[in-house]
Design a protein around this motif. Structure first.
Motif, PDB file in Angstrom:
ATOM      1  N   TRP A  42      49.508  63.384  34.625  1.00  0.00           N
ATOM      2  CA  TRP A  42      48.343  62.544  34.312  1.00  0.00           C
ATOM      3  C   TRP A  42      47.470  63.716  33.398  1.00  0.00           C
ATOM      4  CZ3 TRP A  42      50.257  62.994  39.090  1.00  0.00           C
ATOM      5  CH2 TRP A  42      50.741  61.455  39.507  1.00  0.00           C
ATOM      6  N   CYS A  57      49.097  58.962  31.232  1.00  0.00           N
ATOM      7  CA  CYS A  57      50.036  59.152  32.404  1.00  0.00           C
ATOM      8  C   CYS A  57      51.412  59.383  31.635  1.00  0.00           C
ATOM      9  CB  CYS A  57      50.401  57.903  33.274  1.00  0.00           C
ATOM     10  SG  CYS A  57      51.412  58.443  34.602  1.00  0.00           S
ATOM     11  N   CYS A 177      54.425  56.403  36.432  1.00  0.00           N
ATOM     12  CA  CYS A 177      53.074  55.712  35.492  1.00  0.00           C
ATOM     13  C   CYS A 177      53.453  54.335  35.802  1.00  0.00           C
ATOM     14  CB  CYS A 177      53.467  56.240  33.935  1.00  0.00           C
ATOM     15  SG  CYS A 177      53.084  58.071  33.819  1.00  0.00           S
ATOM     16  N   ALA A 183      46.239  54.754  36.756  1.00  0.00           N
ATOM     17  CA  ALA A 183      46.159  56.029  36.549  1.00  0.00           C
ATOM     18  C   ALA A 183      45.988  56.058  34.955  1.00  0.00           C
ATOM     19  CB  ALA A 183      47.229  57.033  36.854  1.00  0.00           C
ATOM     20  N   ALA A 184      46.485  55.529  34.215  1.00  0.00           N
ATOM     21  CA  ALA A 184      46.243  55.414  32.753  1.00  0.00           C
ATOM     22  C   ALA A 184      45.291  54.522  32.198  1.00  0.00           C
ATOM     23  CB  ALA A 184      47.436  55.700  32.012  1.00  0.00           C
TER      24      ALA A 184
END
Length: 186
Positions: A42, A57, A177, A183-184
């Motif tokens: 990340w 990610c 991911c 996360a992104a």
């Protein structure tokens, strides 16, 4: 004034880190061992004012045969953009590490010692319909056998215009991911 600028420049240059400063640190960085198999990372990109301008990610799969390796990276940016990069890596007998990729001009060249790895290369970056070339000064530090921290200084004409921070993890069960899209994503 001219002398002051020269003095400050020489002080800044003399303060830059050398890979040899990490010789006695551990755990030992081993490119082929760490980047072998699947892992996830990340990251953030900060502009010259330190503002976070991108989050991402990366799903990575590394494969090795002797001292030749390949890293397949898929970047998932928070704005929905997806990029791929395939690194071809080589570890020479003297410990020199070189790499090529489609968006890298020439070869990336670097060395590992202790818990650190440093290499430099020129990267082509597409931005707003054009392509720009940036000098990359890439530093990786082993935190333990599963985690690694990366700091990259992106430069244009010797001036740092962006910094990239990436946290790599290969702990099991491995997150990806795709399985961890928050996360992104914004």
């Amino acid at each position: 004034m001219k002398y002051l600028i020269v003095l400050l420049s020489s002080l800044l240059i003399s303060c830059s880190a050398s890979i040899e400063e990490y010789k006695q640190t551990s755990p030992r960085f081993d490119l082929a061992s760490y980047f072998n198999g699947p892992l996830v990372a990340w990251g953030i990109v900060q502009d010259y004012s330190h503002k976070v301008v991108r989050r991402f990610c990366v799903d990575i799969i590394g494969t090795w045969q002797d001292k030749a390796g390949q890293l397949d990276e898929t970047f998932y940016y928070a704005d929905g953009e997806v990029q791929t990069r395939r690194w071809k890596l080589f570890i020479n007998n003297n410990g020199k590490i070189t790499g090529t990729a489609d968006d890298v001009i020439g070869k990336a060249v670097g060395y590992a010692t202790g818990n650190a790895f440093n290499w430099q290369y020129t990267l082509k970056v597409p931005m707003q319909g054009s392509e720009y070339e940036f000098s990359m000064d890439d530093w990786m530090y082993m935190l333990d056998d599963q985690r690694l921290m990366n700091r990259t200084y992106m430069k244009k004409l010797g001036i740092t215009v962006a910094q990239i921070s990436i946290f790599f993890d290969k702990s099991q069960p491995l997150k990806t991911c795709q399985s961890n899209q928050t996360a992104a994503r914004p």
